[in-house]
Design a protein around this motif. Structure first.
Motif, short mmCIF file in Angstrom:
data_model
loop_
_atom_site.label_atom_id
_atom_site.label_comp_id
_atom_site.label_asym_id
_atom_site.label_seq_id
_atom_site.Cartn_x
_atom_site.Cartn_y
_atom_site.Cartn_z
N ILE A 10 -10.05 -45.54 -55.59
CA ILE A 10 -10.45 -46.64 -56.54
C ILE A 10 -11.25 -47.77 -55.93
CG2 ILE A 10 -9.69 -48.33 -58.22
CD1 ILE A 10 -6.83 -46.85 -58.15
N ALA A 12 -15.81 -47.76 -55.17
CA ALA A 12 -16.88 -47.25 -54.38
C ALA A 12 -17.83 -48.22 -53.68
CB ALA A 12 -17.78 -46.64 -55.50
N GLY A 13 -16.95 -49.25 -52.64
CA GLY A 13 -17.78 -49.89 -51.75
C GLY A 13 -17.74 -49.23 -50.46
N GLY A 39 -21.60 -48.76 -54.22
CA GLY A 39 -21.95 -49.35 -52.92
C GLY A 39 -21.17 -50.71 -52.58
N LYS A 50 -28.28 -60.35 -48.91
CA LYS A 50 -28.35 -61.55 -48.24
C LYS A 50 -29.21 -61.59 -47.14
CE LYS A 50 -26.02 -61.46 -44.65
NZ LYS A 50 -24.85 -61.47 -44.23
N THR A 113 -12.60 -48.82 -64.87
CA THR A 113 -11.68 -49.77 -63.98
C THR A 113 -10.38 -49.01 -64.01
OG1 THR A 113 -12.64 -51.65 -65.02
CG2 THR A 113 -10.46 -51.97 -63.86
N THR A 138 -10.66 -51.74 -53.18
CA THR A 138 -11.25 -52.61 -54.17
C THR A 138 -11.84 -53.89 -53.81
OG1 THR A 138 -8.79 -53.15 -54.64
CG2 THR A 138 -9.66 -51.62 -55.96
N GLY A 140 -12.85 -57.42 -52.27
CA GLY A 140 -12.52 -59.03 -52.36
C GLY A 140 -13.13 -59.59 -53.29
N ILE A 177 -20.51 -67.21 -45.20
CA ILE A 177 -21.38 -67.29 -46.32
C ILE A 177 -21.89 -68.58 -46.40
CG2 ILE A 177 -21.33 -66.95 -48.84
CD1 ILE A 177 -19.23 -64.83 -48.57
N ARG A 262 -12.72 -65.51 -49.58
CA ARG A 262 -12.63 -64.44 -50.79
C ARG A 262 -11.10 -64.12 -50.95
NH1 ARG A 262 -17.05 -62.09 -52.21
NH2 ARG A 262 -16.26 -59.71 -52.09
N ASP A 302 -11.45 -54.64 -47.24
CA ASP A 302 -11.02 -56.14 -47.29
C ASP A 302 -9.66 -56.51 -47.99
OD1 ASP A 302 -13.72 -56.57 -46.34
OD2 ASP A 302 -14.47 -57.74 -47.96
N PHE A 342 -25.82 -64.73 -39.89
CA PHE A 342 -27.39 -64.41 -39.85
C PHE A 342 -27.97 -65.81 -40.30
CE2 PHE A 342 -25.78 -60.25 -40.07
CZ PHE A 342 -26.38 -59.71 -39.22
#
Ligand SMILES: Cc1cc2nc3c(=O)[nH]c(=O)nc-3n(C[C@H](O)[C@H](O)[C@H](O)COP(=O)(O)OP(=O)(O)OC[C@H]3O[C@@H](n4cnc5c(N)ncnc54)[C@H](O)[C@@H]3O)c2cc1C
Ligand SMILES: NC(=O)c1ccc[n+]([C@@H]2O[C@H](COP(=O)([O-])OP(=O)(O)OC[C@H]3O[C@@H](n4cnc5c(N)ncnc54)[C@H](O)[C@@H]3O)[C@@H](O)[C@H]2O)c1
Length: 453
Positions: A10, A12-13, A39, A50, A113, A138, A140, A177, A262, A302, A342
């Motif tokens: 569950i 697709a990151g 992704g 980013k 979902t 899944t 964050g 971030i 997050r 995450d 960065f």
């Protein structure tokens, strides 16, 4: 028992894609369920867009620096719609690559979902899919505190798709971030305020690195306001926003971005009903094999509260597959994970901070430091400086930590991380011949400790 799949993933990151591809490569029957974008965060609203924005944000400064070298150029125009849309096209290209990569690996992609209804069944709309193993990857979601007017604020999910470029922005938070986007907006020409409730930004990093980086970031034009928080945000008739701060200050701006951390994305997964144990912050508790408190259900990335970095999720995906399908029980090694922020200039770090080294090895630590004006800036006219530090255990000569604030620190630190992983000692760095003229060579030429801890 016959299941539809050997593995049902569950999300697709970063972690889910890696685990499903690797499992399929071992001949397993695998499907990945994704509700938003192939992704995951990294490709769509994280690392990749980013970094593209970071590149964009550095051109104006490069143009200014050229003058000292006799290269005179002026910035005619910055087009936010072009940057935003070219970035979006690049992300779409990457989504296509992920689609092909998964299909070519033999992974079935299911759009929707996922919700777990029993230890071997996942529902996606009306469909019910069964699997021997279920893997939750899944990720964050931005956390925003309850502040009056928070509905007017944006998060990292929105910032990549703004209709208009905010000429004045307030960024809340002091972590990765917030600091990266302060650099992006400042570099692109926005009047940028970075506001952080604590005393110093970048909590968790080496304290000298935090102080040095904050100073460099401020020199670039970011207004850093610490020790206060936003009390309320009000929208004006012209669409602009007024932020009222706890110290009585007010700032008018065009956008307020919250980068206040997050939270794990477990909404609607059905974890409570299954009795899957979670920590107070909502992250899923797993063992060394990513197993949750339910035998056939696993989780990684995450959502389990390990360092929220793409390479960590990727490594976990590979460990998971090796453990489940190759009989290799070796757990993921979380030691010496290199990381970079960065901002301008970059911050990069691997291993212990000075504070951690003092705490763990006090009385046995040598600190080697170097602070200098990078060669480029001797002619660019910029006042930017660089800082490097090595922490060495005096008795064993082992490198405990390496830190840098400076151009391309993220690129430089990866090599140091390999050396540390291989158990490098200071003698080995000293005997390494440098690459001249670079900033990186400082890491092999620092001879005299500046301090002992
Ligand atoms: C702005 C930003 C910048 C970042 N920059 C960096 C960086 O430079 N370097 C770095 O290493 N890390 C960076 N990160 C962190 C990195 O993106 C994450 O650590 C990484 O994406 C985690 O991977 P994951 O597989 O755990 O989850 P994710 O990549 O978040 O993937 C989870 C996927 O699951 C899907 N999903 C969620 N719930 C369901 C459900 N019920 N059913 C189906 N699908 C579902 C989501 O849509 C998502 O696609 C950044 C993060 C952000 C927000
Ligand atoms: N370059 C990279 O590798 C990179 C870049 C971006 C994100 N990330 C990953 O994503 C994670 C999330 O990033 P992030 O910057 O959102 O989180 P973070 O945890 O790094 O920073 C959150 C910041 O918000 C502050 N904060 C929290 N609650 C607050 C509140 N109620 N009011 C005011 N301030 C509050 C915290 O003190 C902290 O400074 C990072 O921890 C990192 O692991 C990595």
């Amino acid at each position: 028992m016959n299941y539809d799949y050997d593995l049902l993933v569950i999300g697709a990151g970063s972690g889910g894609v890696r685990a499903s591809r690797m499992a399929a490569a071992r001949g397993k029957k695998v499907a990945v369920i994704e509700s938003r974008y192939l992704g995951g965060t990294c490709v769509n609203v994280g690392c990749v867009p980013k970094k593209l924005f970071v590149y964009a944000s550095e051109y104006a400064s490069h143009l200014k620096e050229g003058a000292g070298f006799g290269v005179h150029a002026t910035l005619d125009q910055f087009s936010w719609p072009e940057l935003r849309d070219n970035k979006t096209n690049e992300i779409k290209r990457l989504n296509g690559i992920y689609d092909n990569m998964l299909k070519n690996a033999g992974v079935e992609i299911i759009n929707g979902t996922g919700s777990i209804i029993d230890p071997h069944t996942v529902a996606v709309s009306e469909q019910k899919l069964t699997a021997e193993r279920i893997l939750i990857a899944t990720g964050g979601w931005p956390f925003v505190p309850k502040v009056p007017g928070i509905e007017f604020a944006i998060t990292s999910n929105d910032v990549f798709y703004l209709d208009e470029f905010p000429q004045r922005i307030v960024i809340v938070g002091g972590g990765y971030i917030a600091v990266e986007f302060a650099g992006i907006f400042n570099g692109l020409g926005a009047e940028t305020t970075l506001t952080y409730r604590g005393e110093q930004i970048l909590r968790g990093f080496d304290s000298k690195v935090r102080e040095f980086a904050a100073n460099e970031i401020a020199k670039k034009g970011v207004r850093i306001s610490t020790g206060c928080d936003i009390e309320k945000i009000e929208k004006q008739a012209d669409g602009s926003l007024i932020c009222a701060f706890t110290n009585g200050e007010t700032i008018a701006c065009d956008a307020v971005m919250y980068a206040t951390g997050r939270r794990p994305m477990t909404d609607g997964l059905g974890l409570e009903a299954l009795g899957i144990a979670m920590r107070e912050d909502g992250t899923i508790i797993t063992d060394d094999h990513f197993k949750t408190t339910v035998d056939s259900i696993y989780a990684l990335g995450d959502v389990i509260g390990t360092p929220a970095l793409t390479p960590v999720a990727l490594a976990q995906g590979m460990t998971f597959v090796a453990q489940q399908f190759d009989g290799d029980a070796t757990p993921t090694d979380y030691n010496t994970i290199a990381t970079a922020v960065f901002c301008q200039p970059n911050i990069a770090t691997v291993g212990l901070t000075e504070e951690e080294a003092a705490c763990q090895f006090g009385g046995d630590v040598s600190v080697f430091e170097s602070e200098f004006r990078p060669m480029k800036h001797t002619m660019s006219g910029m006042s930017e400086r660089a800082y490097m530090k090595l922490l060495v255990q005096t008795s064993t000569d082992k490198i405990l930590g390496a830190h840098m604030v400076g151009v391309d620190a993220g690129e430089i630190m990866q090599g140091l991380a390999v050396a540390m992983k291989a158990g490098a000692t200071k003698v080995i760095l000293d005997s390494t011949i440098g690459i001249h003229p670079t900033a990186a060579e400082e890491f092999v030429t620092m001879r005299t400790p500046s301090r002992q801890l």
